[in-house]
Design an enzyme around this catalytic site. Structure first.
Site, PDB file in Angstrom:
ATOM      1  N   HIS A 150      14.924 -15.966   9.125  1.00  0.00           N
ATOM      2  CA  HIS A 150      14.570 -16.318   9.904  1.00  0.00           C
ATOM      3  C   HIS A 150      14.780 -16.989  10.865  1.00  0.00           C
ATOM      4  O   HIS A 150      13.682 -16.851  11.602  1.00  0.00           O
ATOM      5  CB  HIS A 150      13.800 -17.899   8.761  1.00  0.00           C
ATOM      6  CG  HIS A 150      13.367 -17.618   6.902  1.00  0.00           C
ATOM      7  ND1 HIS A 150      14.427 -18.210   6.030  1.00  0.00           N
ATOM      8  CD2 HIS A 150      12.820 -17.634   6.913  1.00  0.00           C
ATOM      9  CE1 HIS A 150      13.440 -18.124   4.846  1.00  0.00           C
ATOM     10  NE2 HIS A 150      12.487 -17.263   5.327  1.00  0.00           N
ATOM     11  N   ASP A 170       2.290  -4.581   5.456  1.00  0.00           N
ATOM     12  CA  ASP A 170       2.636  -3.991   4.525  1.00  0.00           C
ATOM     13  C   ASP A 170       1.744  -5.062   3.309  1.00  0.00           C
ATOM     14  O   ASP A 170       1.054  -6.219   3.597  1.00  0.00           O
ATOM     15  CB  ASP A 170       4.176  -3.870   3.436  1.00  0.00           C
ATOM     16  CG  ASP A 170       4.741  -4.052   2.435  1.00  0.00           C
ATOM     17  OD1 ASP A 170       3.563  -2.856   2.111  1.00  0.00           O
ATOM     18  OD2 ASP A 170       5.454  -4.208   1.090  1.00  0.00           O
ATOM     19  N   ASP A 172       2.232  -4.921  -1.009  1.00  0.00           N
ATOM     20  CA  ASP A 172       2.475  -6.069  -2.478  1.00  0.00           C
ATOM     21  C   ASP A 172       4.499  -7.181  -1.384  1.00  0.00           C
ATOM     22  O   ASP A 172       4.854  -6.688  -1.010  1.00  0.00           O
ATOM     23  CB  ASP A 172       3.048  -4.667  -2.817  1.00  0.00           C
ATOM     24  CG  ASP A 172       2.300  -4.548  -4.093  1.00  0.00           C
ATOM     25  OD1 ASP A 172       2.342  -4.981  -4.954  1.00  0.00           O
ATOM     26  OD2 ASP A 172       1.239  -3.294  -3.751  1.00  0.00           O
TER      27      ASP A 172
END
EC number: 3.1.3.99
Length: 444
Positions: A150, A170, A172
């Site tokens: 993060h 992306d 999924d």
């Protein structure tokens, strides 16, 4: 949104198109020659083909390197006192790698580190994250892999002061749960808002050939949102879908439906791979997958398509049936084993065509082409520099299909659509003076 500065190039001459010389790695010819040479293109191919035990879960080398540094400070009980000096040293290494990616100190310490296309303000990112979660005040729980991930995401977002020209996703686990369709109105509103300022593309492994309707179905709710908010101003023209990693290109029309872009408009940016090579990759992969099914007694099937082949469970697990048997699930480690076997065989056959063998979590796919090639096609088509392109995805380990994008784009590594929303919210408000980056921890 008014303050988000998005620059565009008026002429193709503004961006050098790389060497015209042909070599085995010419599919990685990039838009700005001074950043990547033939050796670096070769390096991408080598890392795309790398196979080792170290590619298993949470084994990203750069993140683990930083985790160990922070953990040593934590163990010595001096993280609060010495963190600024340590962060300064790390930032100096990052800057050195930004200017000299092939021979930096960071490159010698972490041989698979990607390319930095912007200077990463790791000090500012750490203190922003620490202000909310107070890592330096903890006594017994050292910084974790996900926390460092993060922090690096924040550093990348904070480096976007010049804005973006292309944002790619992306599908999924980045825009929607694995195997589902897009169904998040808040996320749709963020994408719609950013679409008015930049090009946006979904670069997915989903391979339905040139069947636009099947991609349309997966993204139906997003496109419906575009029909209400992006048609009048013409911003719908900025939306693209790249399917099969880099094999099928679609655009959005004024009715908010997808259509296939004629190949003569973009295929010349893609490395030509002849039919025999495609079949050789698929045949090698199929033979490996048959052996994996036999060796591990899997309840799985092989699905072969035009330019891809996959190993999928015979039955997808249901979330509603508590007592349902789970023996049809394929273990993560077995999928990793299959990926490594396939890469090993492709390397033995000295195939240099771009390909991607990746572990999807519940299944495995091998594609002719990869996401790095998909991003490079879009960058060349839209005349966009790599430092103005950012890819958001969840598969950045060596066995993931987002990994190659580290060599041709800025990247943000998320683990779910909620983190994607947090990243987009931060990007939208980046140039506002009162901006505070959205920090979303994995379990929130």
């Amino acid at each position: 949104m008014k303050n988000l500065d998005i620059n565009t190039f008026d002429n193709i001459e503004d961006i050098p198109l790389g060497s015209s010389e042909q070599d085995p790695y010419d599919f990685f010819t990039l838009s700005d020659r001074n950043v990547m040479n033939s050796d670096m293109k070769k390096n991408i191919v080598q890392w795309n083909s790398r196979y080792s035990y170290n590619q298993l879960k949470n084994k990203d080398s750069l993140i683990m390197f930083l985790v160990e540094i922070f953990r040593s400070l934590f163990v010595s009980n001096c993280i609060d006192k010495n963190i600024d000096n340590v962060l300064l040293s790390i930032e100096e290494m990052f800057i050195d790698h930004y200017y000299n990616p092939q021979h930096s100190r960071l490159k010698y310490l972490i041989d698979d580190v990607g390319i930095f296309f912007t200077k990463l303000p790791i000090t500012k990112a750490f203190h922003t994250y620490n202000k909310k979660y107070r890592i330096t005040k903890r006594l017994y729980a050292p910084p974790t892999f996900n926390e460092v991930r993060h922090i690096l995401n924040l550093a990348q977002i904070l480096s976007l002061e010049e804005g973006l020209d292309l944002l790619t996703f992306d599908a999924d686990e980045t825009l929607y749960p694995d195997g589902h369709d897009f169904n998040d109105e808040v996320l749709a509103s963020y994408i719609s808002c950013l679409l008015k300022k930049m090009n946006i593309a979904i670069v997915t492994a989903a391979s339905y050939n040139n069947d636009a309707e099947k991609y349309q179905k997966r993204l139906e709710n997003l496109l419906k949102y575009f029909s209400k908010h992006n048609i009048k101003d013409g911003s719908y023209k900025n939306f693209y879908v790249m399917g099969g990693e880099s094999n099928y290109l679609f655009k959005c029309n004024e009715e908010a439906t997808l259509y296939s872009v004629p190949e003569n408009e973009w295929r010349h940016y893609k490395k030509f791979v002849d039919y025999d090579t495609v079949q050789e990759i698929l045949n090698i992969s199929e033979k490996c997958l048959e052996k994996v099914i036999k060796d591990f007694g899997l309840c799985a099937q092989i699905q072969r398509k035009e330019k891809s082949i996959g190993l999928v469970p015979n039955k997808i697990p249901s979330l509603n049936i508590k007592n349902e048997q789970k023996n049809y699930m394929i273990k993560y480690e077995v999928l990793e084993e299959a990926v490594i076997r396939i890469k090993k065989e492709i390397i033995k056959n000295k195939i240099t065509a771009p390909y991607c063998a990746f572990n999807g979590g519940q299944d495995l796919w091998v594609d002719v082409g990869n996401k790095a090639e998909g991003l490079l096609i879009l960058q060349k088509l839209l005349k966009i520099q790599k430092k103005k392109c950012c890819h958001i995805g969840d598969q950045f380990l060596h066995s993931g299909n987002d990994f190659p994008t580290r060599f041709c784009s800025l990247t943000l590594w998320v683990s779910n659509p909620q983190e994607t929303k947090a990243c987009l919210k931060s990007i939208m408000h980046l140039n506002i003076k009162s901006f505070i980056p959205e920090v979303l921890y994995e379990n929130q």
